[in-house]
Design an enzyme around this catalytic site. Structure first.
Site, PDB file in Angstrom:
ATOM      1  CG  ASP A   1      -8.267  -4.236   1.567  1.00  0.00           C
ATOM      2  OD1 ASP A   1      -9.185  -3.665   2.177  1.00  0.00           O
ATOM      3  OD2 ASP A   1      -8.196  -4.294   0.318  1.00  0.00           O
TER       4      ASP A   1
ATOM      5  CE1 TYR B   1      -3.684  -2.407   0.503  1.00  0.00           C
ATOM      6  CE2 TYR B   1      -4.666  -0.329   1.158  1.00  0.00           C
ATOM      7  CZ  TYR B   1      -4.795  -1.633   0.759  1.00  0.00           C
ATOM      8  OH  TYR B   1      -6.055  -2.159   0.610  1.00  0.00           O
TER       9      TYR B   1
ATOM     10  CG  ASP C   1      -2.843 -19.995  -0.740  1.00  0.00           C
ATOM     11  OD1 ASP C   1      -2.318 -19.952   0.395  1.00  0.00           O
ATOM     12  OD2 ASP C   1      -2.359 -20.666  -1.672  1.00  0.00           O
TER      13      ASP C   1
END
Ligand code: IPM
Ligand code: MG
Length: 362
Positions: free
Chosen positions: A246, A135, A222
């Site tokens: 997020d 980010y 994952d």
């Protein structure tokens, strides 16, 4: 004590108005000052995070934030888009620790798309690192590729990076939080592929030595995405980086079926914090008076507890919300057969009434 109130865009103004009324009903001694942020600030001042708004936020003990964004701003240059306001506040206030609880309220078990038995009693705390990772990592931008699969082609790039102190401090936050809960932390990474997250895993493991009473396990992101829908109750505290956090926090919020119920807190090392609902500005329902104000009202409770040292007042808000749910009132997002559908304002009224009643009866 001073609270900066930044309602923002879309349903932000409607839901923050209700949270402010709830705070007023507590009759505590603090000052509240409102300022524009996001698209609303862009319209008025040409910037989503004007100097004056940033100054107010920095000086305040806490920021109560609504939501920012609207599709109509998607074509603006990136620095002028509403989302930059929230990123700018996180960066300028150093709000590195983001708490995103995903709690399934007993009365709302039916609102989830998952089977009730999978999520009844769910209580997960996602702790997302909020000022590092891809980010904020530099360099980033667009250029002409000099290597890779298509040398000479136009390309865009971002940089994923984490320093040791950044990982250490968020790991400590997670272990401390776990000590107040069931003493279990799952650190989510992608150490099988990414250098950044191998380092993340190593540093979290080192910090863990100071917290032998807390159980730590590691999970690839994952797999974590999969386990969250398969057996969400196996998680307690989850700590992860900015981008994985997020994504996983939205997934976790949806498990509860009611993102309109979930508050969040973003704290810096001085306990100064920004408090906002976990949902966005929902431009599709803005101005209709139907948005659920409870996530924002519960964010105000988190603010009282974490930044303003008013745990008792926070309890009063949380009990009032539970009482209102028990009485059967529901906004459209959490409505089901047999309950009473109400709008934003009526929901706020009901919470205020529950709080005021408590005050009178002591
Ligand atoms: C969130 C949001 C923000 C983020 C956006 C609005 C910049 O999705 O708070 O989760 O990506 O962090
Ligand atoms: Mg998000």
């Amino acid at each position: 004590m001073k609270i900066a109130v930044l309602p923002g865009d879309g349903i932000g103004t409607e839901i923050v108005a209700e949270a402010v009324r709830v705070l007023d009903a507590l009759e505590l001694k603090f000052e509240m000052e409102t300022a524009l942020v996001g698209g609303a600030a862009y319209e008025a001042h040409g910037h989503p995070l004007p100097e004056s708004t940033l100054k107010l936020a920095k000086e305040a003990d806490a920021v109560l934030f609504g939501a920012v964004g609207d599709w109509k701003y998607d074509k603006l240059d990136r620095p002028l888009r509403p989302e930059q306001a929230i990123l700018g506040l996180r960066k300028n206030l150093g709000l590195f620790a983001n708490f995103r609880p995903a709690i399934c309220y007993e009365q709302l078990v039916g609102a989830s798309s998952l089977k009730p038995e999978l999520i009844a009693g769910l209580d997960i705390l996602i702790i997302r690192e909020l000022t590092g990772d891809i980010y904020f990592g530099q360099p980033r931008g667009k250029r002409v590729a000099t290597d890779g699969h298509f040398p000479g082609a136009e390309e865009a790039f971002d940089t994923m990076r984490y320093s040791r102190p950044e990982i250490e401090r968020i790991a400590r936050v997670a272990f401390e939080a776990a000590r107040k809960r069931s003493k279990r932390v799952t650190s989510v990474d992608k150490a099988n592929v990414l250098e950044t997250f191998q380092f993340w895993k190593d540093v979290v493991t080192e910090v863990h030595k100071d917290y032998p009473d807390v159980e730590l396990d590691h999970m690839y992101v994952d797999n974590a995405a999969m386990q969250l829908v398969k057996a969400p109750k196996k998680f307690d505290v989850v700590v992860t980086g900015n981008m994985f956090g997020d994504i996983l926090s939205d997934e976790a919020a949806m498990l509860t079926g009611s993102i309109g119920m979930l508050p969040s807190a973003s704290l810096n090392s001085n306990k100064q914090g920004l408090y906002e609902p976990s949902h966005g500005s929902a431009p599709d329902i803005a101005g209709q008076g139907v948005a659920n104000p409870l996530a924002t009202i519960l964010s105000a409770a988190m603010m009282l507890r974490f930044s303003l040292d008013q745990a008792e007042a926070a309890d009063r808000i949380e009990s009032a919300v539970k009482a209102v749910l028990a009485s059967g009132l529901r906004t459209a997002d959490i409505w089901s057969e047999g309950t009473t559908k109400v709008g934003t304002r009526e929901m706020g009224d009901a919470v205020v009434a529950a709080i005021t009643k408590k005050t009178i009866t002591g």
